[in-house]
Design a protein around this motif. Structure first.
Motif, mmCIF file in Angstrom:
data_model
loop_
_atom_site.group_PDB
_atom_site.id
_atom_site.type_symbol
_atom_site.label_atom_id
_atom_site.label_comp_id
_atom_site.label_asym_id
_atom_site.label_seq_id
_atom_site.Cartn_x
_atom_site.Cartn_y
_atom_site.Cartn_z
ATOM 1 N N TYR A 108 0.836 -1.198 0.000
ATOM 2 C CA TYR A 108 0.000 0.000 0.000
ATOM 3 C C TYR A 108 0.870 1.248 0.000
ATOM 4 N N SER A 109 0.454 2.252 -0.772
ATOM 5 C CA SER A 109 1.120 3.553 -0.789
ATOM 6 C C SER A 109 0.273 4.536 0.000
ATOM 7 N N ILE A 110 0.888 5.176 0.980
ATOM 8 C CA ILE A 110 0.201 6.152 1.821
ATOM 9 C C ILE A 110 1.012 7.455 1.730
ATOM 10 N N PRO A 111 0.862 8.204 0.626
ATOM 11 C CA PRO A 111 1.715 9.377 0.433
ATOM 12 C C PRO A 111 1.520 10.473 1.477
ATOM 13 N N ARG A 112 0.332 10.628 2.011
ATOM 14 C CA ARG A 112 0.089 11.667 3.015
ATOM 15 C C ARG A 112 0.999 11.470 4.225
ATOM 16 N N LEU A 113 1.304 10.220 4.520
ATOM 17 C CA LEU A 113 2.153 9.892 5.658
ATOM 18 C C LEU A 113 3.580 9.552 5.241
ATOM 19 N N SER A 114 3.856 9.626 3.958
ATOM 20 C CA SER A 114 5.159 9.216 3.420
ATOM 21 C C SER A 114 5.486 7.795 3.854
ATOM 22 N N TRP A 158 -8.194 -2.537 4.611
ATOM 23 C CA TRP A 158 -7.806 -2.962 3.264
ATOM 24 C C TRP A 158 -7.174 -4.347 3.312
ATOM 25 N N ALA A 159 -6.237 -4.545 4.231
ATOM 26 C CA ALA A 159 -5.529 -5.825 4.323
ATOM 27 C C ALA A 159 -6.488 -6.955 4.681
ATOM 28 N N LEU A 160 -7.393 -6.700 5.610
ATOM 29 C CA LEU A 160 -8.380 -7.724 5.972
ATOM 30 C C LEU A 160 -9.258 -8.071 4.780
ATOM 31 N N ASP A 161 -9.719 -7.049 4.072
ATOM 32 C CA ASP A 161 -10.548 -7.298 2.879
ATOM 33 C C ASP A 161 -9.767 -8.050 1.811
ATOM 34 N N HIS A 162 -8.511 -7.678 1.612
ATOM 35 C CA HIS A 162 -7.703 -8.380 0.610
ATOM 36 C C HIS A 162 -7.448 -9.823 1.034
ATOM 37 N N TYR A 163 -7.233 -10.039 2.324
ATOM 38 C CA TYR A 163 -7.072 -11.420 2.784
ATOM 39 C C TYR A 163 -8.353 -12.207 2.523
ATOM 40 N N ARG A 164 -9.495 -11.631 2.848
ATOM 41 C CA ARG A 164 -10.765 -12.350 2.642
ATOM 42 C C ARG A 164 -10.955 -12.682 1.161
ATOM 43 N N GLU A 165 -10.525 -11.774 0.303
ATOM 44 C CA GLU A 165 -10.643 -11.969 -1.145
ATOM 45 C C GLU A 165 -9.819 -13.166 -1.626
ATOM 46 N N ILE A 166 -8.611 -13.322 -1.109
ATOM 47 C CA ILE A 166 -7.751 -14.411 -1.590
ATOM 48 C C ILE A 166 -7.832 -15.657 -0.717
ATOM 49 N N GLY A 167 -8.204 -15.490 0.545
ATOM 50 C CA GLY A 167 -8.347 -16.634 1.445
ATOM 51 C C GLY A 167 -7.112 -17.501 1.480
ATOM 52 N N GLU A 168 -7.315 -18.782 1.314
ATOM 53 C CA GLU A 168 -6.207 -19.742 1.380
ATOM 54 C C GLU A 168 -5.684 -20.135 -0.001
ATOM 55 N N HIS A 171 -1.729 -19.554 -4.722
ATOM 56 C CA HIS A 171 -1.030 -18.632 -5.627
ATOM 57 C C HIS A 171 -1.945 -17.458 -5.915
ATOM 58 N N PHE A 172 -1.446 -16.259 -5.676
ATOM 59 C CA PHE A 172 -2.245 -15.062 -5.887
ATOM 60 C C PHE A 172 -1.318 -13.892 -6.142
ATOM 61 N N ALA A 173 -1.854 -12.875 -6.794
ATOM 62 C CA ALA A 173 -1.086 -11.653 -7.029
ATOM 63 C C ALA A 173 -1.261 -10.728 -5.835
ATOM 64 N N ALA A 174 -0.177 -10.096 -5.452
ATOM 65 C CA ALA A 174 -0.249 -9.135 -4.346
ATOM 66 C C ALA A 174 -1.189 -7.999 -4.726
ATOM 67 N N ARG A 175 -1.898 -7.506 -3.743
ATOM 68 C CA ARG A 175 -2.859 -6.425 -3.939
ATOM 69 C C ARG A 175 -2.184 -5.080 -3.684
ATOM 70 N N SER A 176 -2.930 -3.998 -3.983
ATOM 71 C CA SER A 176 -2.460 -2.640 -3.714
ATOM 72 C C SER A 176 -3.645 -1.822 -3.222
ATOM 73 N N ASN A 177 -3.472 -0.516 -3.104
ATOM 74 C CA ASN A 177 -4.552 0.322 -2.615
ATOM 75 C C ASN A 177 -5.848 -0.006 -3.353
ATOM 76 N N PRO A 178 -6.966 -0.098 -2.637
ATOM 77 C CA PRO A 178 -8.243 -0.329 -3.303
ATOM 78 C C PRO A 178 -8.549 0.812 -4.278
ATOM 79 N N PRO A 179 -9.359 0.552 -5.311
ATOM 80 C CA PRO A 179 -9.704 1.610 -6.268
ATOM 81 C C PRO A 179 -10.237 2.852 -5.557
ATOM 82 N N GLY A 180 -9.723 3.993 -5.937
ATOM 83 C CA GLY A 180 -10.164 5.254 -5.355
ATOM 84 C C GLY A 180 -9.512 5.602 -4.033
ATOM 85 N N GLU A 181 -8.765 4.675 -3.447
ATOM 86 C CA GLU A 181 -8.080 4.929 -2.166
ATOM 87 C C GLU A 181 -6.631 5.269 -2.457
ATOM 88 N N LEU A 182 -6.329 6.532 -2.420
ATOM 89 C CA LEU A 182 -4.986 6.982 -2.745
ATOM 90 C C LEU A 182 -4.099 7.138 -1.518
#
Length: 185
Positions: A108-114, A158-168, A171-182
């Protein structure tokens, strides 16, 4: 997860000034004597979604920011440490948990917090959890038991939601900021 902006640079040493070095486009701290450029870079936060038997490890923060709120075991990467080693160390420091990482869940990129946050998916390498010095309490939560109204930071959700999405899924691609979440929250 750490959710605080980096502290403003202290008054630079007497021989450093803020200037735009030749060939650069940003002000930097530059030594008047030798030209050394002291680059200020984002902080890296590392952590993990640790799961076992349909439950997820969470920690109630004993420190600010967001003291008393729930988070994943995570914190700042130390010098000379890999991101995976840092995630294992944070799980130990916050929950006295020994974990085995089995995949990169998200960056995840959190530019406001660097900040850049590197979150892994993990399981326990050994049984047992207890609060570490930065946690008031730790617990294992089924999805419906997660204290959603007391989540410390948006990136934890975000991380909890991404974990729920991929579960167990093995093989999966790493996620990034959700759409619209900069990351400018």
């Amino acid at each position: 997860m750490a959710d605080r902006p980096p502290p403003p640079a202290a008054n630079p040493p007497a021989n450093f000034v803020r200037a735009i070095p030749e060939g650069d486009s940003r002000q930097r701290l530059v030594c008047n004597d030798c030209g050394f450029i002291n680059y200020e870079n984002p902080k890296v936060v590392v952590g993990a979604v640790v799961r076992e038997g349909g439950r997820i490890l969470m920690c109630r923060r004993a420190i600010n920011p967001r003291q008393g709120f729930w988070t994943l075991p995570a914190g700042y990467l130390e010098l000379n440490e890999t991101t995976a080693d840092g995630a294992r160390r944070e799980a130990w420091e916050e929950a006295r948990a020994k974990i085995e990482i089995d995949g990169l869940l998200a960056v995840y990129s959190i530019p406001r917090l660097s900040q850049v946050q590197v979150i892994y998916r993990a399981r326990f390498a050994e049984p047992g959890i207890e609060p570490g010095p930065e946690s008031l309490e730790v617990g294992m939560f089924r999805w419906g038991e997660i204290p959603w109204d007391e989540i410390a930071f948006p990136s934890v959700r975000w991380a909890l939601d991404h974990y729920r999405e991929i579960g167990e899924t093995p093989h999966f691609a790493a996620r990034s900021n959700p759409p619209g979440e900069l990351g400018n929250f």
